[in-house]
Design an enzyme around this catalytic site. Structure first.
Site, PDB file in Angstrom:
ATOM      1  N   ASP A  14       0.813  -1.225   0.000  1.00  0.00           N
ATOM      2  CA  ASP A  14       0.000   0.000   0.000  1.00  0.00           C
ATOM      3  C   ASP A  14       0.840   1.265   0.000  1.00  0.00           C
ATOM      4  O   ASP A  14       0.437   2.290   0.548  1.00  0.00           O
ATOM      5  CB  ASP A  14      -0.965   0.006   1.203  1.00  0.00           C
ATOM      6  CG  ASP A  14      -1.794  -1.250   1.270  1.00  0.00           C
ATOM      7  OD1 ASP A  14      -2.182  -1.752   0.205  1.00  0.00           O
ATOM      8  OD2 ASP A  14      -2.042  -1.752   2.386  1.00  0.00           O
ATOM      9  N   ALA A  40      -3.962  -7.905  -3.563  1.00  0.00           N
ATOM     10  CA  ALA A  40      -3.503  -6.553  -3.871  1.00  0.00           C
ATOM     11  C   ALA A  40      -4.689  -5.615  -4.025  1.00  0.00           C
ATOM     12  O   ALA A  40      -5.765  -6.032  -4.452  1.00  0.00           O
ATOM     13  CB  ALA A  40      -2.702  -6.567  -5.166  1.00  0.00           C
ATOM     14  N   HIS A  42      -4.768  -1.751  -5.596  1.00  0.00           N
ATOM     15  CA  HIS A  42      -3.990  -0.626  -6.112  1.00  0.00           C
ATOM     16  C   HIS A  42      -4.938   0.498  -6.525  1.00  0.00           C
ATOM     17  O   HIS A  42      -5.841   0.281  -7.331  1.00  0.00           O
ATOM     18  CB  HIS A  42      -3.140  -1.065  -7.309  1.00  0.00           C
ATOM     19  CG  HIS A  42      -2.114  -2.105  -6.945  1.00  0.00           C
ATOM     20  ND1 HIS A  42      -1.293  -2.705  -7.852  1.00  0.00           N
ATOM     21  CD2 HIS A  42      -1.770  -2.632  -5.737  1.00  0.00           C
ATOM     22  CE1 HIS A  42      -0.492  -3.557  -7.224  1.00  0.00           C
ATOM     23  NE2 HIS A  42      -0.773  -3.538  -5.947  1.00  0.00           N
ATOM     24  N   GLY A 314     -10.486  -3.257   3.920  1.00  0.00           N
ATOM     25  CA  GLY A 314     -11.036  -2.189   4.758  1.00  0.00           C
ATOM     26  C   GLY A 314     -10.479  -2.173   6.176  1.00  0.00           C
ATOM     27  O   GLY A 314     -10.873  -1.357   7.006  1.00  0.00           O
TER      28      GLY A 314
HETATM   29  P1  GDP Z   1      -0.749   0.293  -3.523  1.00  0.00           P
HETATM   30  O1  GDP Z   1      -1.321  -0.977  -3.033  1.00  0.00           O
HETATM   31  O2  GDP Z   1       0.730   0.374  -3.310  1.00  0.00           O
HETATM   32  O3  GDP Z   1      -1.118   0.627  -4.953  1.00  0.00           O
HETATM   33  O4  GDP Z   1      -1.366   1.450  -2.621  1.00  0.00           O
HETATM   34  P2  GDP Z   1      -2.922   1.605  -2.185  1.00  0.00           P
HETATM   35  O5  GDP Z   1      -3.675   2.106  -3.342  1.00  0.00           O
HETATM   36  O6  GDP Z   1      -3.403   0.385  -1.501  1.00  0.00           O
HETATM   37  O7  GDP Z   1      -2.795   2.692  -1.027  1.00  0.00           O
HETATM   38  C1  GDP Z   1      -2.262   3.952  -1.254  1.00  0.00           C
HETATM   39  C2  GDP Z   1      -3.345   5.013  -0.933  1.00  0.00           C
HETATM   40  O8  GDP Z   1      -2.737   6.286  -0.829  1.00  0.00           O
HETATM   41  C3  GDP Z   1      -4.385   5.159  -2.011  1.00  0.00           C
HETATM   42  O9  GDP Z   1      -5.605   5.488  -1.420  1.00  0.00           O
HETATM   43  C4  GDP Z   1      -3.876   6.328  -2.861  1.00  0.00           C
HETATM   44  O10 GDP Z   1      -4.895   7.024  -3.551  1.00  0.00           O
HETATM   45  C5  GDP Z   1      -3.270   7.182  -1.790  1.00  0.00           C
HETATM   46  N1  GDP Z   1      -2.123   8.001  -2.189  1.00  0.00           N
HETATM   47  C6  GDP Z   1      -1.129   7.710  -3.083  1.00  0.00           C
HETATM   48  N2  GDP Z   1      -0.199   8.680  -3.058  1.00  0.00           N
HETATM   49  C7  GDP Z   1      -0.599   9.588  -2.141  1.00  0.00           C
HETATM   50  C8  GDP Z   1      -0.026  10.794  -1.632  1.00  0.00           C
HETATM   51  O11 GDP Z   1       1.052  11.217  -2.008  1.00  0.00           O
HETATM   52  N3  GDP Z   1      -0.734  11.429  -0.654  1.00  0.00           N
HETATM   53  C9  GDP Z   1      -1.925  10.990  -0.185  1.00  0.00           C
HETATM   54  N4  GDP Z   1      -2.535  11.687   0.759  1.00  0.00           N
HETATM   55  N5  GDP Z   1      -2.485   9.848  -0.633  1.00  0.00           N
HETATM   56  C10 GDP Z   1      -1.827   9.167  -1.598  1.00  0.00           C
HETATM   57  P1  IMO Z   2      -0.846  -4.232  -2.208  1.00  0.00           P
HETATM   58  O1  IMO Z   2      -0.452  -4.756  -3.561  1.00  0.00           O
HETATM   59  C1  IMO Z   2      -0.857  -4.751   2.166  1.00  0.00           C
HETATM   60  C2  IMO Z   2      -0.586  -8.858   3.632  1.00  0.00           C
HETATM   61  C3  IMO Z   2      -1.843  -9.256   4.381  1.00  0.00           C
HETATM   62  C4  IMO Z   2      -1.256 -10.262   5.365  1.00  0.00           C
HETATM   63  C5  IMO Z   2      -0.176 -10.952   4.536  1.00  0.00           C
HETATM   64  C6  IMO Z   2      -0.600 -12.280   3.929  1.00  0.00           C
HETATM   65  O2  IMO Z   2      -2.148  -3.549  -2.172  1.00  0.00           O
HETATM   66  O3  IMO Z   2       0.277  -3.439  -1.623  1.00  0.00           O
HETATM   67  P2  IMO Z   2      -2.274 -12.958   1.986  1.00  0.00           P
HETATM   68  O4  IMO Z   2      -3.749 -12.730   1.838  1.00  0.00           O
HETATM   69  O5  IMO Z   2      -1.465 -12.419   0.858  1.00  0.00           O
HETATM   70  O6  IMO Z   2      -1.923 -14.390   2.291  1.00  0.00           O
HETATM   71  O7  IMO Z   2      -1.875 -12.148   3.319  1.00  0.00           O
HETATM   72  O8  IMO Z   2       0.164 -10.049   3.498  1.00  0.00           O
HETATM   73  N1  IMO Z   2      -0.813  -8.317   2.275  1.00  0.00           N
HETATM   74  C7  IMO Z   2      -0.867  -7.016   1.986  1.00  0.00           C
HETATM   75  N2  IMO Z   2      -0.793  -5.932   2.777  1.00  0.00           N
HETATM   76  N3  IMO Z   2      -0.975  -4.589   0.818  1.00  0.00           N
HETATM   77  C8  IMO Z   2      -1.026  -5.672   0.009  1.00  0.00           C
HETATM   78  O9  IMO Z   2      -1.032  -5.576  -1.334  1.00  0.00           O
HETATM   79  C9  IMO Z   2      -0.994  -6.954   0.583  1.00  0.00           C
HETATM   80  N4  IMO Z   2      -1.050  -8.200   0.081  1.00  0.00           N
HETATM   81  C10 IMO Z   2      -0.936  -9.033   1.134  1.00  0.00           C
HETATM   82  O10 IMO Z   2      -2.429  -8.170   5.039  1.00  0.00           O
HETATM   83  O11 IMO Z   2      -0.606  -9.585   6.408  1.00  0.00           O
HETATM   84 MG    MG Z   3      -2.820  -1.659  -1.734  1.00  0.00          MG
END
Ligand code: GDP
Ligand code: IMO
Ligand code: MG
Length: 437
Positions: A14, A40, A42, A314
């Site tokens: 994340d 994941a 994203h 969530g």
């Molecule tokens: P990913 O799994 O690595 O793609 O990341 P996620 O999408 O799960 O979580 C990143 C969250 O941070 C998302 O809600 C993005 O919209 C938000 N986000 C990304 N870059 C920024 C930033 O620079 N500032 C803020 N406030 N939110 C960001």
């Molecule tokens: P993105 O791509 C954050 C974590 C889970 C758990 C562990 C194992 O959005 O960054 P799993 O269901 O894969 O067997 O869970 O890995 N986990 C993540 N945490 N972002 C993710 O993906 C994750 N994918 C798995 O929370 O601790």
């Molecule tokens: Mg994520």
């Protein structure tokens, strides 16, 4: 070196990989997912629209780009079809621009049951603290079937008619016995697998997905031969890598950049640019060691300002100070050629900020990332305390506009990790991105 690039998370997920993949997509032709599955989440924000992608590469928002779900991904057809439909209703067309590997493994409903029962059984016999805290998406059971082989289903198997049905009957016999024992141990109910019903259902999904299915390995090699540029999108993150992460509190694939090669069939040496994505602080979802965790008002402030709640489940994310021991380790494992520091805006308003620059164990400095989760649990962080910045930075238009203290924070990251920071992100939108060099 080649013109291909990768985006990979350097912490526990994340970090904002989706945002950076979306940004970089303009310069690449083919976006490739190589690991993980619907664990994941994203996020891509374009104006008022927010897209949460789980299986489909984040490049899909751009027209005219090819998106590939390569062999290393574990694919839940139900989730994939939901995602395709969800995008279509928002005007994002998914057709020839999405390809799915015949070699990818299929996540079946019983994998999710097994995932949940396994966690419940561990909790029952060893206590809640030993749970991995998985996403419940069947990821671990699907990858373990891949390794076991005789109980695995690959995308290509869905198209073998009676042979698929026969395989499912065998799998149902094995799994029903296994799930029954797990359920008894966890003191939970479970619904036995009905192989005939599943064969019918998954046969239908296969029919809908057929136009996307191909051998993605020659496709990627052909694209490279034609001079097209690949962008690999890592899912999960380096500290969740099954070999190099905080085992056993990890996911079940090689989610560092090292997983790219087996996960796509593209050989090492073909990817010259590796963008390591890191938050300006640290978060983690699920169980496992987290040295700089702040279970206090500082952690709560980060969670609220950063909206740190899982995109996939969530769940509130655990929050803490930036751990550069983690980033330095991950950047080395991944071969990061540059860093993107994300969610920097979240840190505005703290008087002082802490950055972990080392670990100590029994009063001695720890030189390397401990291999065991227990040892990592036991270390104490060595912090460098730096000035915070009081002004909001979400409106800054260039790196030079950032307050001095903010610039010093970025420079400290760069100096400690030894890798240049190319991008500083100050908000979820495309425009809230400062390109440094
Ligand atoms: P990913 O799994 O690595 O793609 O990341 P996620 O999408 O799960 O979580 C990143 C969250 O941070 C998302 O809600 C993005 O919209 C938000 N986000 C990304 N870059 C920024 C930033 O620079 N500032 C803020 N406030 N939110 C960001
Ligand atoms: P993105 O791509 C954050 C974590 C889970 C758990 C562990 C194992 O959005 O960054 P799993 O269901 O894969 O067997 O869970 O890995 N986990 C993540 N945490 N972002 C993710 O993906 C994750 N994918 C798995 O929370 O601790
Ligand atoms: Mg994520």
């Amino acid at each position: 070196m080649s013109d291909n690039a990768a985006v990979v998370g350097l912490q526990w997920g994340d970090e904002g990989k989706g945002k950076i993949v979306d940004l970089l997509t303009a310069d690449y032709d083919v976006i490739v997912r190589y690991n993980g599955g619907a664990n994941a989440g994203h996020t891509v924000v374009v104006g008022d629209e927010k897209y949460a992608l789980h299986l489909i590469p984040s490049g899909i928002i751009h027209a005219d780009k090819l998106n590939v779900i390569a062999n290393g991904v574990v694919v839940d057809p139900v989730k994939l079809l939901e995602e395709i439909d969800g995008l279509a209703t928002r005007g994002v067309e998914v057709g020839d621009n999405l390809k799915l590997s015949q070699r990818a493994h299929v996540v079946m409903p019983y994998h999710k049951t097994q995932d949940l029962l396994m966690e419940a059984a561990v909790s029952k016999s060893r206590g809640d603290g030993r749970k991995i805290g998985t996403t419940g998406r069947g990821i671990g059971p699907c990858y373990s079937d891949k390794a076991l082989r005789t109980t695995a289903i690959r995308v290509a198997d869905l198209y073998t008619g009676d042979r698929f049905r026969e395989k499912l009957r065998h799998i149902a016999a094995v799994k029903n016995a296994m799930l029954a024992s797990l359920a008894a141990m966890a003191d939970e109910e479970f619904e036995p697998i009905n192989a005939e019903l599943l064969a019918d259902q998954y046969g239908e999904y296969a029919e809908v997905l057929e136009p996307h299915v191909c051998d993605t390995t020659p496709l990627l090699h052909g694209a490279m031969a034609d001079g097209r540029k690949l962008l690999f999108e890592g899912a999960n993150a380096c500290m969740l890598d099954i070999d190099h992460g905080t085992y056993p509190y990890v996911t079940s694939s090689n989610c560092s950049s090292l997983g790219m090669y087996p996960g796509s069939g593209v050989p090492g040496g073909r990817v010259g640019r590796i963008v390591g994505i890191m938050k300006a602080y640290t978060t983690r979802v699920g169980g496992g060691p987290f040295v700089t965790e702040q279970n206090n008002a500082d952690g709560d402030r980060i969670r609220e300002r950063g909206h740190e709640y899982g995109t996939t489940t969530g769940r509130p994310r655990r929050c803490g100070w930036l751990d550069l021991m983690v980033v330095k380790y991950s950047a080395a494992i991944c071969g990061a050629t540059e860093l993107s520091v994300m969610l920097f805006d979240v840190l505005a308003g703290f008087d002082k900020l802490k950055i972990c620059v080392g670990y100590e164990l029994d009063g001695r400095r720890v030189e390397h990332m401990p291999a065991s989760a227990e040892e990592l649990e036991a270390v104490t962080p060595v912090y460098e305390e730096v000035d915070g910045f009081s002004e909001e930075i979400t409106g800054c238009k260039s790196y030079g506009e950032l307050p001095d203290a903010a610039q010093r924070y970025i420079e400290l990251i760069e100096k400690t990790v030894g890798v240049p920071v190319g991008i500083v992100s100050i908000g979820p939108e495309r425009s809230q991105t400062l390109i440094r060099r």
